[in-house]
Design a protein around this motif. Structure first.
Motif, PDB file in Angstrom:
ATOM      1  N   LEU A 121       0.823  -1.216   0.000  1.00 45.48           N
ATOM      2  CA  LEU A 121       0.000   0.000   0.000  1.00 45.48           C
ATOM      3  C   LEU A 121       0.854   1.262   0.000  1.00 45.48           C
ATOM      4  CD1 LEU A 121      -2.919  -0.684   2.515  1.00 45.48           C
ATOM      5  CD2 LEU A 121      -3.132  -0.151   0.068  1.00 45.48           C
ATOM      6  N   GLY A 122       2.012   1.181   0.632  1.00 43.01           N
ATOM      7  CA  GLY A 122       2.874   2.355   0.694  1.00 43.01           C
ATOM      8  C   GLY A 122       2.506   3.290   1.826  1.00 43.01           C
ATOM      9  N   PRO A 123       3.133   4.446   1.849  1.00 40.13           N
ATOM     10  CA  PRO A 123       3.043   5.338   3.010  1.00 40.13           C
ATOM     11  C   PRO A 123       1.798   6.217   3.069  1.00 40.13           C
ATOM     12  CG  PRO A 123       4.494   6.293   1.365  1.00 40.13           C
ATOM     13  CD  PRO A 123       4.066   4.948   0.832  1.00 40.13           C
ATOM     14  N   ASN A 124       1.032   6.276   1.994  1.00 40.47           N
ATOM     15  CA  ASN A 124      -0.056   7.265   1.939  1.00 40.47           C
ATOM     16  C   ASN A 124      -1.389   6.780   2.487  1.00 40.47           C
ATOM     17  OD1 ASN A 124       1.323   9.542   0.564  1.00 40.47           O
ATOM     18  ND2 ASN A 124       1.602   8.001  -1.041  1.00 40.47           N
ATOM     19  N   LYS A 125      -1.525   5.468   2.678  1.00 43.07           N
ATOM     20  CA  LYS A 125      -2.802   4.941   3.166  1.00 43.07           C
ATOM     21  C   LYS A 125      -2.551   3.852   4.191  1.00 43.07           C
ATOM     22  CE  LYS A 125      -7.194   4.076   3.575  1.00 43.07           C
ATOM     23  NZ  LYS A 125      -8.077   5.008   4.308  1.00 43.07           N
ATOM     24  N   LYS A 126      -3.168   3.994   5.345  1.00 43.72           N
ATOM     25  CA  LYS A 126      -3.074   2.986   6.419  1.00 43.72           C
ATOM     26  C   LYS A 126      -4.193   1.958   6.241  1.00 43.72           C
ATOM     27  CE  LYS A 126      -2.106   1.406  10.673  1.00 43.72           C
ATOM     28  NZ  LYS A 126      -2.780   1.965  11.850  1.00 43.72           N
ATOM     29  N   LEU A 127      -3.873   0.717   6.486  1.00 45.93           N
ATOM     30  CA  LEU A 127      -4.862  -0.361   6.463  1.00 45.93           C
ATOM     31  C   LEU A 127      -5.871  -0.125   7.590  1.00 45.93           C
ATOM     32  CD1 LEU A 127      -5.882  -3.159   5.582  1.00 45.93           C
ATOM     33  CD2 LEU A 127      -4.091  -4.171   7.005  1.00 45.93           C
ATOM     34  N   ASP A 128      -7.141   0.031   7.234  1.00 50.83           N
ATOM     35  CA  ASP A 128      -8.174   0.299   8.246  1.00 50.83           C
ATOM     36  C   ASP A 128      -8.683  -0.983   8.887  1.00 50.83           C
ATOM     37  OD1 ASP A 128      -8.504   3.226   8.068  1.00 50.83           O
ATOM     38  OD2 ASP A 128      -9.127   2.813   6.009  1.00 50.83           O
ATOM     39  N   LEU A 129      -9.057  -1.948   8.059  1.00 49.18           N
ATOM     40  CA  LEU A 129      -9.651  -3.188   8.564  1.00 49.18           C
ATOM     41  C   LEU A 129      -8.982  -4.377   7.887  1.00 49.18           C
ATOM     42  CD1 LEU A 129     -13.352  -3.970   9.258  1.00 49.18           C
ATOM     43  CD2 LEU A 129     -12.103  -5.476   7.717  1.00 49.18           C
ATOM     44  N   PHE A 130      -8.584  -5.342   8.666  1.00 47.38           N
ATOM     45  CA  PHE A 130      -7.973  -6.561   8.128  1.00 47.38           C
ATOM     46  C   PHE A 130      -8.881  -7.744   8.399  1.00 47.38           C
ATOM     47  CE2 PHE A 130      -5.372 -10.412   8.834  1.00 47.38           C
ATOM     48  CZ  PHE A 130      -4.825 -10.541   7.566  1.00 47.38           C
ATOM     49  N   GLU A 131      -9.019  -8.606   7.398  1.00 47.14           N
ATOM     50  CA  GLU A 131      -9.806  -9.832   7.535  1.00 47.14           C
ATOM     51  C   GLU A 131      -8.972 -11.034   7.124  1.00 47.14           C
ATOM     52  OE1 GLU A 131     -14.014  -8.017   5.733  1.00 47.14           O
ATOM     53  OE2 GLU A 131     -12.910  -9.593   4.698  1.00 47.14           O
ATOM     54  N   PRO A 132      -8.849 -12.051   7.972  1.00 46.27           N
ATOM     55  CA  PRO A 132      -8.387 -13.335   7.444  1.00 46.27           C
ATOM     56  C   PRO A 132      -9.373 -13.745   6.335  1.00 46.27           C
ATOM     57  CG  PRO A 132      -8.505 -13.374   9.846  1.00 46.27           C
ATOM     58  CD  PRO A 132      -9.186 -12.120   9.405  1.00 46.27           C
ATOM     59  N   ALA A 133      -8.854 -14.063   5.171  1.00 48.22           N
ATOM     60  CA  ALA A 133      -9.731 -14.306   4.025  1.00 48.22           C
ATOM     61  C   ALA A 133     -10.672 -15.488   4.246  1.00 48.22           C
ATOM     62  CB  ALA A 133      -8.896 -14.529   2.773  1.00 48.22           C
ATOM     63  N   ARG A 134     -10.214 -16.458   5.050  1.00 47.52           N
ATOM     64  CA  ARG A 134     -11.043 -17.593   5.439  1.00 47.52           C
ATOM     65  C   ARG A 134     -10.663 -17.973   6.872  1.00 47.52           C
ATOM     66  NH1 ARG A 134     -13.185 -16.249   1.342  1.00 47.52           N
ATOM     67  NH2 ARG A 134     -13.928 -17.544  -0.392  1.00 47.52           N
ATOM     68  N   ILE A 135     -11.537 -18.730   7.525  1.00 44.55           N
ATOM     69  CA  ILE A 135     -11.263 -19.179   8.886  1.00 44.55           C
ATOM     70  C   ILE A 135     -10.382 -20.426   8.843  1.00 44.55           C
ATOM     71  CG2 ILE A 135     -12.274 -19.932  11.069  1.00 44.55           C
ATOM     72  CD1 ILE A 135     -13.018 -17.063  10.309  1.00 44.55           C
ATOM     73  N   ASP A 136      -9.245 -20.354   9.508  1.00 45.77           N
ATOM     74  CA  ASP A 136      -8.325 -21.491   9.596  1.00 45.77           C
ATOM     75  C   ASP A 136      -8.882 -22.483  10.627  1.00 45.77           C
ATOM     76  OD1 ASP A 136      -6.260 -23.271   9.892  1.00 45.77           O
ATOM     77  OD2 ASP A 136      -4.841 -21.810  10.735  1.00 45.77           O
ATOM     78  N   ARG A 137      -9.338 -23.642  10.148  1.00 44.96           N
ATOM     79  CA  ARG A 137      -9.944 -24.637  11.052  1.00 44.96           C
ATOM     80  C   ARG A 137      -8.883 -25.419  11.836  1.00 44.96           C
ATOM     81  NH1 ARG A 137     -15.485 -25.772   8.453  1.00 44.96           N
ATOM     82  NH2 ARG A 137     -15.453 -24.442   6.607  1.00 44.96           N
ATOM     83  N   LYS A 138      -7.619 -25.283  11.453  1.00 38.39           N
ATOM     84  CA  LYS A 138      -6.551 -26.016  12.141  1.00 38.39           C
ATOM     85  C   LYS A 138      -6.044 -25.262  13.372  1.00 38.39           C
ATOM     86  CE  LYS A 138      -3.805 -26.016   8.603  1.00 38.39           C
ATOM     87  NZ  LYS A 138      -4.631 -25.145   7.745  1.00 38.39           N
TER      88      LYS A 138
END
Length: 339
Positions: A121-138
């Motif tokens: 993303l670089g320095p101009n935009k901070k990640l607002d919300l992060f999602e694990p793309a799927r639930i790790d069942r392990k």
């Protein structure tokens, strides 16, 4: 035009966003990515249409490219470098946490994923919300959540989301730390017991449901008349519902929705988005758009109010025409659904 707005859930309950989100996946996860100019216009159109204080909800992924690379994030990096003042006008959600073709909830993987996202993303935009793309069942859910909370406390990102979770998982996760958003597939051809359970649970817990593929990956717009209309390497050609027999069998859904849309004077796409939004104040439809005109068309759907009669008619179309084919590749297991 004044657009309706919604508040996000969980720890982002002070954030006001447009009633329709903007999915960016197909800008880069395609054999023929669009130009920066076209992409930037598509993003800017949605932001510029909003009143001050309302953010555009943008949705990206660490792996949104044909080579599973960071092309989508690098596109955003170039956008925010050119338009740095748009960083505060957007709320950015990014999916990650995938390793060796599957979800990995370990701290090692999640930290590496988040760092990779921010570096791209670089320095101009901070990640607002992060999602694990799927639930790790392990990995135990408590471990996954504690890992995510640690990263929030380190300032890596501000809010936690889950993707393709079931209602029980959503409730358990929210007991550990407030979940801002649950990203699940919801549309007139993907509205079954799992969707209803997550929607009801999210409503109770003040969690936003980010409804991806609300247009059935373009199928419900009626613009794709057959599988042959898709580009040769289009990922939709691998999906069960886009196989020719299923494609034809499901067309009655499109015809039914189209009749209602024509009577209301809106597009079939707008009707589908309005129906998803009508399922609750916490619903945020997430269609993709690579054109500024489509971004604005989608956004306007957030203002469409359905009458009880129209909602009933849509329900009748859905119940009279059960969808043929599953949501992905013939087996939900490979797609890690409803974790």
């Amino acid at each position: 035009m004044a657009f309706r707005t919604i508040k996000l859930g969980g720890t982002a309950s002070d954030v006001t966003v447009a009633p329709v989100a903007h999915g960016l996946m197909m800008m880069t996860w395609t054999p023929n990515p669009i130009s920066d100019e076209q992409a930037f216009e598509a993003i800017k159109a949605g932001v510029d249409a909003l009143p001050p204080g309302t953010k555009a909800f943008l949705n990206s992924g660490e792996f949104y490219a044909m080579d599973w690379g960071t092309a989508n994030l690098k596109l955003l990096s170039r956008f925010f470098a050119k338009y740095p003042d748009y960083a505060d006008k957007t709320f950015l959600s990014v999916k990650g946490g995938v390793r060796n073709g599957g979800p990995d909830g370990s701290m090692e993987c999640l930290r590496a994923s988040v760092d990779n996202i921010q570096n791209a993303l670089g320095p101009n935009k901070k990640l607002d919300l992060f999602e694990p793309a799927r639930i790790d069942r392990k990995t135990p859910l408590e471990t996954i959540m504690n890992n995510l909370v640690t990263l929030v406390k380190e300032g890596k990102f501000s809010h936690i989301g889950l993707s393709e979770c079931n209602a029980v998982t959503l409730r358990k996760a929210n007991e550990i730390y407030p979940i801002t958003a649950a990203e699940i597939e919801v549309s007139p051809w993907s509205y079954d017991d799992n969707q209803k359970a997550v929607i009801d649970t999210a409503r109770e817990l003040n969690i936003t449901v980010v409804a991806y593929s609300p247009l059935g990956r373009g199928y419900l717009t009626g613009q794709i008349k057959s599988t042959n209309d898709l580009p040769e390497n289009d990922i939709r050609r691998n999906l069960t519902r886009f196989k020719e027999d299923n494609f034809k069998a499901n067309w009655a859904i499109v015809e039914g929705l189209n009749a209602i849309a024509e009577k209301k004077g809106v597009t079939t796409a707008q009707l589908s988005l309005a129906w998803v939004a009508s399922l609750g104040q916490h619903m945020l439809p997430l269609p993709g758009s690579s054109k500024s005109s489509r971004t604005l068309e989608n956004l306007k759907a957030g203002n469409i109010q359905l009458t009880p009669e129209e909602s009933k008619a849509i329900h009748e179309v859905i119940t009279a025409n059960p969808t043929v084919g599953d949501r992905y590749f013939g087996s939900d297991e490979g797609a890690h659904l409803w974790g």
